[in-house]
Design an enzyme around this catalytic site. Structure first.
Site, PDB file in Angstrom:
ATOM      1  N   GLY A  20       0.808  -1.209   0.000  1.00 26.17           N
ATOM      2  CA  GLY A  20       0.000   0.000   0.000  1.00 26.17           C
ATOM      3  C   GLY A  20       0.841   1.259   0.000  1.00 26.17           C
ATOM      4  CB  ALA A  21       4.288   1.799  -1.035  1.00 24.96           C
ATOM      5  CG  ASN A  22      -1.111   3.480  -3.923  1.00 24.40           C
ATOM      6  OD1 ASN A  22      -1.176   2.373  -3.413  1.00 24.40           O
ATOM      7  ND2 ASN A  22      -2.164   4.282  -4.002  1.00 24.40           N
ATOM      8  N   GLY A  24      -0.642   7.911   1.370  1.00 23.13           N
ATOM      9  CA  GLY A  24      -0.700   7.948   2.822  1.00 23.13           C
ATOM     10  C   GLY A  24       0.575   7.534   3.519  1.00 23.13           C
ATOM     11  N   GLY A  26       2.015   4.633   3.756  1.00 26.87           N
ATOM     12  CA  GLY A  26       2.893   3.775   2.967  1.00 26.87           C
ATOM     13  C   GLY A  26       3.780   4.558   2.034  1.00 26.87           C
ATOM     14  CB  SER A 136      -5.275   1.059  14.321  1.00 27.21           C
ATOM     15  OG  SER A 136      -6.102   2.105  14.802  1.00 27.21           O
ATOM     16  CE1 TYR A 162      -8.784  -0.043  10.148  1.00 29.13           C
ATOM     17  CE2 TYR A 162      -9.252   0.991  12.265  1.00 29.13           C
ATOM     18  CZ  TYR A 162      -8.418   0.803  11.179  1.00 29.13           C
ATOM     19  OH  TYR A 162      -7.192   1.449  11.135  1.00 29.13           O
TER      20      TYR A 162
END
Length: 288
Positions: A20-22, A24, A26, A136, A162
């Site tokens: 998820g590095a694209n 935020g 990440g 979280s 979540y």
């Protein structure tokens, strides 16, 4: 003075995978590790956005396709990896409407936990240093239902789902470390939480009023993505005992360091049961 990304040691010659590095947290995590010399693999479901993110980074970065909601994609990605020093399980979705992954898992437990569970176990024989899983403080909402992990029998609650997935991240971290120690492996398993950072994670509730509330909260209370990613970077770079959970000292703000976790997150019996169930659901077992 508080530790920041400016204090990162050199990662020259080391390979790091960030899911998820694209965007935020990440994106910031990948950017900073590339800045200090790491070869960073941006593991993204949307490679177009991944390419855009990579283009704005300096250093040795590449983008590879990874869809954590698809076990076949996870297997394909893992097979393409020869060696990795640090795996950062960062990708996640938060409080989204009920949906199923390609393999029939509830989307939040499927993405946030089961996808990373599968990826980590497939990559363990190729890892040299550590796994960092982003949880979280909302794990405090969580309770693991071994009998109904995928919300088939219970009325679905986006926030409780979540919380369950983030609690699962911590139970996974501790059970992974226990298994690594039992196998005599030098690998470390850590977790981190960002506090409350303003990212695009909050914009997908599927509820217009909920999204407006998050927008207000982001503008008034939230820290930056740089601050949130600092916790992950600390866990990825510092010498820490296995199963350390890193976060801001005062829950949402303050210097990075060991963070408390709920009583449920420290339940070894639940951790073992969740691991066995995760193996059954994904068909992927601990390989060491």
């Amino acid at each position: 003075m508080s530790w920041t990304a400016a204090d990162l040691p050199s990662f020259a010659g080391r390979t790091v995978i960030v899911t998820g590095a694209n965007s935020g947290l990440g994106l910031v995590t990948a950017r900073e590790l590339a800045r200090v010399g790491a070869h960073v693999v941006l593991a993204c479901r949307n490679t177009t956005k991944g390419d855009e993110a990579a283009a704005a980074m300096t250093g040795d970065v590449e983008v590879r396709k990874l869809d954590l909601q698809d076990l076949a994609s996870i297997r394909e990605f893992a097979a393409s990896v020869d060696r990795v020093d640090v795996l950062i399980n960062n990708a996640g979705i938060m409080a989204v409407p009920y949906a199923l992954t390609k393999d029939g898992f509830e989307s939040q437990i499927g993405t946030n936990h089961l996808g990373h569970f599968a990826l980590t176990n497939l990559l363990l024989p190729k890892l040299t240093d550590r796994v960092v899983t982003v949880s979280s403080f909302m794990h405090l909402l969580g309770k693991i239902s071994i009998k109904d992990l995928n919300w088939k029998a219970r009325p679905y609650s986006a926030w409780l789902a979540y919380g369950q997935s983030k609690l699962a991240n911590l139970l996974f971290t501790s059970e992974l470390q226990r298994r690594l120690d039992a196998a005599g492996s030098p690998l470390k398993s850590h977790a981190a939480h960002p506090g409350y950072s303003a990212t695009n994670l909050q914009g997908h509730t599927g509820n217009r009023m909920g999204t407006r509330i998050w927008d207000l909260g982001n503008s008034v209370f939230a820290t930056t993505a740089d601050f949130g990613a600092r916790q992950t970077l600390y866990a990825a770079s510092q010498s820490l005992p296995g199963n350390t959970f890193i976060g801001p000292k005062f829950a949402m703000r303050g210097p990075s360091g060991p963070s408390p976790r709920s009583l449920l997150a420290r339940n070894q019996g639940t951790a073992k049961s969740l691991w066995r169930l995760s193996e059954q659901l994904t068909g992927i077992e601990f390989p060491l």
